[in-house]
Scaffold this active site. Structure first.
Site, PDB file in Angstrom:
ATOM      1  N   CYS A  12     -14.019 -18.424  10.982  1.00 23.55           N
ATOM      2  CA  CYS A  12     -13.450 -17.083  10.873  1.00 23.55           C
ATOM      3  C   CYS A  12     -12.945 -16.819   9.459  1.00 23.55           C
ATOM      4  O   CYS A  12     -12.249 -17.662   8.878  1.00 23.55           O
ATOM      5  CB  CYS A  12     -12.307 -16.917  11.876  1.00 23.55           C
ATOM      6  SG  CYS A  12     -11.648 -15.223  11.901  1.00 23.55           S
TER       7      CYS A  12
ATOM      8  N   CYS B 200     -13.234 -14.212  30.361  1.00 24.44           N
ATOM      9  CA  CYS B 200     -12.978 -13.680  29.026  1.00 24.44           C
ATOM     10  C   CYS B 200     -13.917 -14.319  28.004  1.00 24.44           C
ATOM     11  O   CYS B 200     -13.883 -15.541  27.813  1.00 24.44           O
ATOM     12  CB  CYS B 200     -11.535 -13.957  28.627  1.00 24.44           C
ATOM     13  SG  CYS B 200     -10.303 -13.380  29.810  1.00 24.44           S
TER      14      CYS B 200
ATOM     15  N   CYS C 164      -6.302  -4.776  26.973  1.00 23.47           N
ATOM     16  CA  CYS C 164      -5.607  -6.046  27.146  1.00 23.47           C
ATOM     17  C   CYS C 164      -5.048  -6.405  25.777  1.00 23.47           C
ATOM     18  O   CYS C 164      -5.805  -6.611  24.828  1.00 23.47           O
ATOM     19  CB  CYS C 164      -6.570  -7.133  27.640  1.00 23.47           C
ATOM     20  SG  CYS C 164      -5.831  -8.786  27.723  1.00 23.47           S
TER      21      CYS C 164
ATOM     22  N   CYS D  68     -13.785  -9.478  30.305  1.00 21.10           N
ATOM     23  CA  CYS D  68     -12.952  -9.065  29.180  1.00 21.10           C
ATOM     24  C   CYS D  68     -13.580  -9.631  27.918  1.00 21.10           C
ATOM     25  O   CYS D  68     -13.903 -10.827  27.865  1.00 21.10           O
ATOM     26  CB  CYS D  68     -11.519  -9.573  29.354  1.00 21.10           C
ATOM     27  SG  CYS D  68     -10.406  -9.124  27.998  1.00 21.10           S
TER      28      CYS D  68
ATOM     29  N   CYS E 118      -3.596 -19.511  13.816  1.00 16.32           N
ATOM     30  CA  CYS E 118      -4.896 -19.777  14.432  1.00 16.32           C
ATOM     31  C   CYS E 118      -5.592 -20.994  13.829  1.00 16.32           C
ATOM     32  O   CYS E 118      -5.764 -21.097  12.608  1.00 16.32           O
ATOM     33  CB  CYS E 118      -5.793 -18.546  14.289  1.00 16.32           C
ATOM     34  SG  CYS E 118      -7.382 -18.736  15.127  1.00 16.32           S
TER      35      CYS E 118
ATOM     36  N   ARG F 298       0.657 -11.714  31.880  1.00 14.12           N
ATOM     37  CA  ARG F 298       0.024 -13.026  31.982  1.00 14.12           C
ATOM     38  C   ARG F 298       0.755 -14.052  31.112  1.00 14.12           C
ATOM     39  O   ARG F 298       1.024 -13.810  29.935  1.00 14.12           O
ATOM     40  CB  ARG F 298      -1.449 -12.937  31.553  1.00 14.12           C
ATOM     41  CG  ARG F 298      -2.224 -14.213  31.720  1.00 14.12           C
ATOM     42  CD  ARG F 298      -3.728 -13.960  31.833  1.00 14.12           C
ATOM     43  NE  ARG F 298      -4.268 -13.162  30.762  1.00 14.12           N
ATOM     44  CZ  ARG F 298      -4.426 -11.832  30.828  1.00 14.12           C
ATOM     45  NH1 ARG F 298      -4.091 -11.161  31.929  1.00 14.12           N
ATOM     46  NH2 ARG F 298      -4.929 -11.166  29.810  1.00 14.12           N
TER      47      ARG F 298
ATOM     48  N   CYS G 239      -5.072 -15.544   9.747  1.00 13.45           N
ATOM     49  CA  CYS G 239      -3.973 -15.528  10.710  1.00 13.45           C
ATOM     50  C   CYS G 239      -3.334 -16.922  10.749  1.00 13.45           C
ATOM     51  O   CYS G 239      -4.001 -17.913  11.053  1.00 13.45           O
ATOM     52  CB  CYS G 239      -4.485 -15.146  12.091  1.00 13.45           C
ATOM     53  SG  CYS G 239      -5.365 -13.563  12.122  1.00 13.45           S
TER      54      CYS G 239
END
Length: 337
Positions: free
Chosen positions: A69, A113, A205, A145, A76, A276, A73
């Protein structure tokens, strides 16, 4: 409304009558004493039971593309600034995604997901999602999702057209704190994706991560922002400080009791949203995990993206011990719960 003269149960009654939690009230929940904790959770359960009975909805993650990626962030393990030792691979094959869907269906999971690590999906990845989603939905009784990063309106429309039910795109923290955890995109970029998703007719979400060095006010502000956005499903993650990430030393001050208070804030602030308990529940809530479900009504089953989760059999046993019922429908008969 002052919580100094109002009991937590009475505040729950006010919320059920339409009162919107304020920043002051949210902070009062976070700053409540350990002696008040059972009263706080009982009040949160009053709201949860009214809208969801004693049901729990299960989710399963499939890390369809790992690592690689370009974003930074800080939390992560898959970002360009992470030195964490994780698997790195491009978009999974059709067979592996179908195998994951089969396991999800066998586990009585409601939502499967599909997640990729990326700033946003490229055309090849979009086509792969458009191809696999109809096949999964035809063969298995699963909601889908998609968590694909930043999306354009055109991409959101395509996801809706191929059968995706909702899109996950977390705000992650408050608007004020966001620049402390990421510099390669902005909080406003994330809000733009959520707007595109809503305009496409997809469910939202969106949640966040606590324990990243943010203030209590940031935690409450994120809860209220999610309310203003009209988010259908809110995953609350507790930071798993993975070695090799910039935030590897944080999250240590998250006690199980404070995690329960945080879940209560999100239930009070978002009474009708699916709440959740997501990543980090095993290491931060620990033996108090069952209590979290008196505020939340959903959990991830199995592993997360790059970290292991609790054994699924242990989760089933926990739900059985609580007297809660796994459901795959939004319709809840509260009177018989």
């Amino acid at each position: 409304m002052s919580t100094t003269t109002l009991s937590w149960s009475a505040l729950a009654d006010e919320v059920l009558r339409g009162h919107q939690l304020t920043v002051e009230e949210g902070l009062s929940i976070l700053h409540s004493s350990d002696d008040e904790l059972l009263d706080v959770m009982s009040a949160a359960f009053k709201i949860r039971r009214q809208h969801f009975g004693k049901t729990v909805q299960l989710y399963q993650l499939m890390n369809a593309k790992s690592g690689l990626c370009p974003e930074d962030c800080g939390y992560c393990s898959q970002s360009k600034v992470s030195d964490a030792e994780i698997p790195k691979y491009n978009f999974l094959s059709r067979d592996k995604l179908m195998e994951g869907a089969k396991v999800a269906a066998e586990r009585n999971v409601k939502t499967y997901c599909i997640v990729i690590s990326a700033r946003g999906p490229n055309e090849r990845e979009m086509k792969a999602v458009e191809t696999i989603v109809p096949e999964i939905k035809e063969k298995y009784d699963l909601k889908i999702c998609a968590c694909l990063g930043l999306l354009s309106s055109e991409q959101a429309d395509r996801l809706k057209a191929c059968g995706v039910d909702r899109v996950n795109h977390n705000v992650n923290t408050s608007a004020e704190y966001y620049e402390k955890i990421c510099s390669t995109h902005t909080y406003e970029d994330r809000i733009g994706t959520l707007s595109a998703v809503r305009e496409a007719g997809l469910e939202l979400c969106s949640g966040g991560i606590v324990g990243m060095g943010e203030s209590d006010a940031d935690i409450v502000k994120m809860a209220l922002e999610l309310r203003e956005l009209g988010v259908h499903s809110i995953p609350v993650n507790f930071l798993n400080p993975i070695d090799g990430t910039p935030l590897q030393g944080l999250g240590k001050d998250l006690s199980p009791r404070q995690c329960l208070r945080i879940l209560a804030v999100y239930r009070f602030a978002n009474p009708t949203s699916e709440l959740r308990i997501a990543g980090g529940r095993e290491i931060h809530l620990r033996s108090l995990q069952p209590m979290g479900l008196y505020a939340a009504n959903s959990i991830f089953l199995g592993d997360y993206l790059t970290t292991p989760g609790q054994n699924a059999d242990d989760d089933y046993r926990m739900l059985e011990d609580l007297g809660f019922t796994v459901t795959k429908t939004e319709e809840v008969s509260v009177g018989s719960a």
